[in-house]
Design a protein around this motif. Structure first.
Motif, PDB file in Angstrom:
ATOM      1  N   GLY A   1      58.697 -75.125  22.570  1.00  0.00           N
ATOM      2  CA  GLY A   1      58.753 -75.971  21.381  1.00  0.00           C
ATOM      3  C   GLY A   1      57.576 -76.902  21.287  1.00  0.00           C
ATOM      4  O   GLY A   1      57.021 -77.132  20.194  1.00  0.00           O
ATOM      5  N   PHE A   2      57.154 -77.432  22.423  1.00  0.00           N
ATOM      6  CA  PHE A   2      56.004 -78.328  22.420  1.00  0.00           C
ATOM      7  C   PHE A   2      54.726 -77.560  22.098  1.00  0.00           C
ATOM      8  O   PHE A   2      53.812 -78.089  21.470  1.00  0.00           O
ATOM      9  N   GLY A   3      54.682 -76.291  22.516  1.00  0.00           N
ATOM     10  CA  GLY A   3      53.546 -75.450  22.138  1.00  0.00           C
ATOM     11  C   GLY A   3      53.483 -75.249  20.635  1.00  0.00           C
ATOM     12  O   GLY A   3      52.413 -75.298  20.029  1.00  0.00           O
ATOM     13  N   LEU A   4      54.653 -75.065  20.006  1.00  0.00           N
ATOM     14  CA  LEU A   4      54.700 -74.941  18.552  1.00  0.00           C
ATOM     15  C   LEU A   4      54.309 -76.252  17.883  1.00  0.00           C
ATOM     16  O   LEU A   4      53.648 -76.260  16.842  1.00  0.00           O
ATOM     17  N   ASP A   5      54.721 -77.361  18.494  1.00  0.00           N
ATOM     18  CA  ASP A   5      54.316 -78.661  17.961  1.00  0.00           C
ATOM     19  C   ASP A   5      52.795 -78.807  18.015  1.00  0.00           C
ATOM     20  O   ASP A   5      52.179 -79.367  17.104  1.00  0.00           O
ATOM     21  N   SER A   6      52.175 -78.296  19.083  1.00  0.00           N
ATOM     22  CA  SER A   6      50.716 -78.332  19.185  1.00  0.00           C
ATOM     23  C   SER A   6      50.081 -77.487  18.081  1.00  0.00           C
ATOM     24  O   SER A   6      49.042 -77.852  17.525  1.00  0.00           O
ATOM     25  N   LEU A   7      50.745 -76.370  17.752  1.00  0.00           N
ATOM     26  CA  LEU A   7      50.254 -75.537  16.659  1.00  0.00           C
ATOM     27  C   LEU A   7      50.326 -76.287  15.329  1.00  0.00           C
ATOM     28  O   LEU A   7      49.411 -76.219  14.508  1.00  0.00           O
ATOM     29  N   ILE A   8      51.415 -77.033  15.137  1.00  0.00           N
ATOM     30  CA  ILE A   8      51.555 -77.843  13.925  1.00  0.00           C
ATOM     31  C   ILE A   8      50.493 -78.940  13.895  1.00  0.00           C
ATOM     32  O   ILE A   8      49.917 -79.240  12.852  1.00  0.00           O
ATOM     33  N   GLU A   9      50.234 -79.522  15.056  1.00  0.00           N
ATOM     34  CA  GLU A   9      49.200 -80.562  15.126  1.00  0.00           C
ATOM     35  C   GLU A   9      47.839 -79.985  14.760  1.00  0.00           C
ATOM     36  O   GLU A   9      47.027 -80.663  14.098  1.00  0.00           O
ATOM     37  N   ILE A  10      47.567 -78.763  15.167  1.00  0.00           N
ATOM     38  CA  ILE A  10      46.316 -78.099  14.777  1.00  0.00           C
ATOM     39  C   ILE A  10      46.265 -77.961  13.254  1.00  0.00           C
ATOM     40  O   ILE A  10      45.253 -78.261  12.611  1.00  0.00           O
ATOM     41  N   GLY A  11      47.379 -77.518  12.677  1.00  0.00           N
ATOM     42  CA  GLY A  11      47.441 -77.392  11.229  1.00  0.00           C
ATOM     43  C   GLY A  11      47.271 -78.723  10.529  1.00  0.00           C
ATOM     44  O   GLY A  11      46.544 -78.838   9.528  1.00  0.00           O
ATOM     45  N   ALA A  12      47.924 -79.770  11.073  1.00  0.00           N
ATOM     46  CA  ALA A  12      47.831 -81.095  10.466  1.00  0.00           C
ATOM     47  C   ALA A  12      46.405 -81.637  10.548  1.00  0.00           C
ATOM     48  O   ALA A  12      45.895 -82.216   9.586  1.00  0.00           O
ATOM     49  N   SER A  13      45.749 -81.449  11.688  1.00  0.00           N
ATOM     50  CA  SER A  13      44.371 -81.908  11.830  1.00  0.00           C
ATOM     51  C   SER A  13      43.446 -81.171  10.868  1.00  0.00           C
ATOM     52  O   SER A  13      42.544 -81.766  10.260  1.00  0.00           O
ATOM     53  N   THR A  14      43.686 -79.866  10.720  1.00  0.00           N
ATOM     54  CA  THR A  14      42.886 -79.074   9.785  1.00  0.00           C
ATOM     55  C   THR A  14      43.070 -79.574   8.355  1.00  0.00           C
ATOM     56  O   THR A  14      42.109 -79.683   7.588  1.00  0.00           O
ATOM     57  N   VAL A  15      44.323 -79.908   8.008  1.00  0.00           N
ATOM     58  CA  VAL A  15      44.623 -80.437   6.678  1.00  0.00           C
ATOM     59  C   VAL A  15      43.890 -81.757   6.440  1.00  0.00           C
ATOM     60  O   VAL A  15      43.328 -82.003   5.370  1.00  0.00           O
TER      61      VAL A  15
ATOM     62  N   ARG B   1      44.891 -83.437  -4.078  1.00  0.00           N
ATOM     63  CA  ARG B   1      44.584 -82.900  -2.750  1.00  0.00           C
ATOM     64  C   ARG B   1      45.382 -83.641  -1.689  1.00  0.00           C
ATOM     65  O   ARG B   1      45.898 -83.035  -0.752  1.00  0.00           O
ATOM     66  N   ARG B   2      45.502 -84.941  -1.836  1.00  0.00           N
ATOM     67  CA  ARG B   2      46.272 -85.715  -0.865  1.00  0.00           C
ATOM     68  C   ARG B   2      47.738 -85.316  -0.870  1.00  0.00           C
ATOM     69  O   ARG B   2      48.361 -85.192   0.186  1.00  0.00           O
ATOM     70  N   ARG B   3      48.303 -85.125  -2.033  1.00  0.00           N
ATOM     71  CA  ARG B   3      49.714 -84.744  -2.112  1.00  0.00           C
ATOM     72  C   ARG B   3      49.946 -83.383  -1.466  1.00  0.00           C
ATOM     73  O   ARG B   3      50.918 -83.182  -0.739  1.00  0.00           O
ATOM     74  N   ARG B   4      49.064 -82.432  -1.729  1.00  0.00           N
ATOM     75  CA  ARG B   4      49.199 -81.113  -1.113  1.00  0.00           C
ATOM     76  C   ARG B   4      49.071 -81.196   0.402  1.00  0.00           C
ATOM     77  O   ARG B   4      49.794 -80.514   1.131  1.00  0.00           O
ATOM     78  N   ALA B   5      48.138 -82.038   0.872  1.00  0.00           N
ATOM     79  CA  ALA B   5      47.944 -82.190   2.320  1.00  0.00           C
ATOM     80  C   ALA B   5      49.199 -82.734   2.987  1.00  0.00           C
ATOM     81  O   ALA B   5      49.646 -82.233   4.031  1.00  0.00           O
ATOM     82  N   LEU B   6      49.811 -83.748   2.375  1.00  0.00           N
ATOM     83  CA  LEU B   6      51.022 -84.336   2.946  1.00  0.00           C
ATOM     84  C   LEU B   6      52.179 -83.335   2.940  1.00  0.00           C
ATOM     85  O   LEU B   6      52.951 -83.257   3.895  1.00  0.00           O
ATOM     86  N   LYS B   7      52.304 -82.564   1.861  1.00  0.00           N
ATOM     87  CA  LYS B   7      53.379 -81.574   1.780  1.00  0.00           C
ATOM     88  C   LYS B   7      53.209 -80.477   2.831  1.00  0.00           C
ATOM     89  O   LYS B   7      54.191 -79.994   3.397  1.00  0.00           O
ATOM     90  N   LEU B   8      51.987 -80.079   3.102  1.00  0.00           N
ATOM     91  CA  LEU B   8      51.744 -79.062   4.128  1.00  0.00           C
ATOM     92  C   LEU B   8      52.170 -79.567   5.502  1.00  0.00           C
ATOM     93  O   LEU B   8      52.804 -78.842   6.280  1.00  0.00           O
ATOM     94  N   ILE B   9      51.857 -80.820   5.805  1.00  0.00           N
ATOM     95  CA  ILE B   9      52.241 -81.404   7.093  1.00  0.00           C
ATOM     96  C   ILE B   9      53.769 -81.506   7.183  1.00  0.00           C
ATOM     97  O   ILE B   9      54.382 -81.167   8.193  1.00  0.00           O
ATOM     98  N   GLY B  10      54.400 -81.975   6.102  1.00  0.00           N
ATOM     99  CA  GLY B  10      55.860 -82.107   6.088  1.00  0.00           C
ATOM    100  C   GLY B  10      56.564 -80.772   6.236  1.00  0.00           C
ATOM    101  O   GLY B  10      57.566 -80.651   6.958  1.00  0.00           O
ATOM    102  N   GLY B  11      56.061 -79.745   5.563  1.00  0.00           N
ATOM    103  CA  GLY B  11      56.658 -78.417   5.664  1.00  0.00           C
ATOM    104  C   GLY B  11      56.585 -77.857   7.074  1.00  0.00           C
ATOM    105  O   GLY B  11      57.529 -77.215   7.554  1.00  0.00           O
ATOM    106  N   ALA B  12      55.481 -78.112   7.745  1.00  0.00           N
ATOM    107  CA  ALA B  12      55.323 -77.641   9.118  1.00  0.00           C
ATOM    108  C   ALA B  12      56.333 -78.309  10.042  1.00  0.00           C
ATOM    109  O   ALA B  12      56.919 -77.663  10.928  1.00  0.00           O
TER     110      ALA B  12
END
Length: 199
Positions: free
Chosen positions: A48-62, A74-85
């Motif tokens: 699970g923590f590995g998946l969290d690291s994957l989400i963190e990669i996605g969040a940093s990319t966003v 763009r900001r709203r889309r970025a926040l929604k992508l992080i929340g969905g992950a």
């Protein structure tokens, strides 16, 4: 013409990029380390923590994507992508932790997992503090939100560390999936905060 307050803003943007690239690099390495540790220990918390690291990669990319441009859309889309992950992570961990507890599946000890989560907790707390300060100075909600993601990453690393140590020292096998539930709680909380802040 360049005004005096544009220079520090550019410096802050560079700092924001540096913080995100550091987070990105750390988590790329982390996924490989956690995959090895999770498979060898059969640990749901490490997986699970590995998946969290994957989400963190996605969040940093966003955030890197958002810092490179402007606009409320763009900001709203970025926040929604992080929340969905975060929502996806919560569902996965809830199912996995419940199955592990119901079946009595017992993970092995993981020295590698203990070492990595301990160091990761310290690194993530330091990065989160930097993002919080930089995001506030830039008045950038996406960077501030991702700073909370990084803080959660640090807290989750600490929770997984406790579960791994209890399993290794006291044989409390259930501490591993229990740590998974801690991750579920934080993931759901962040999902709620991100989406409620959208309205």
């Amino acid at each position: 013409m360049t005004t005096s307050n544009e220079i520090p803003r550019q410096a802050l943007l560079r700092r924001g990029f540096a913080l995100e690239y550091t987070t990105l690099g750390w988590n790329v390495v982390g996924i490989a380390v956690l995959a090895i540790a999770a498979v060898s220990a059969r640990s749901v918390a490490l997986a699970g923590f590995g998946l969290d690291s994957l989400i963190e990669i996605g969040a940093s990319t966003v955030v890197i994507w958002e810092l490179s441009g402007t606009g409320e859309g763009r900001r709203r889309r970025a926040l929604k992508l992080i929340g969905g992950a975060f929502a996806a992570l919560a569902v996965y961990l809830l199912v996995q932790s419940t199955v592990v507890l119901a079946t009595g599946f017992r993970p092995h000890h993981s020295t590698l997992g203990i070492g990595w989560t301990a160091v990761t907790a310290a690194v993530m707390f330091a990065l989160a503090a930097g993002k919080a300060r930089t995001g506030a100075a830039l008045d950038n909600p996406v960077l501030k939100t991702e700073g909370r993601v990084t803080m959660v990453d640090g807290l989750l690393a600490a929770a997984v560390l406790v579960g791994l140590v209890l399993n290794a020292t006291l044989g409390w096998w259930w501490a591993d999936p229990a740590a998974g539930y801690v991750l579920v709680y934080y993931a759901l909380r962040e999902t709620k905060e991100i989406f409620s802040g959208e309205h």
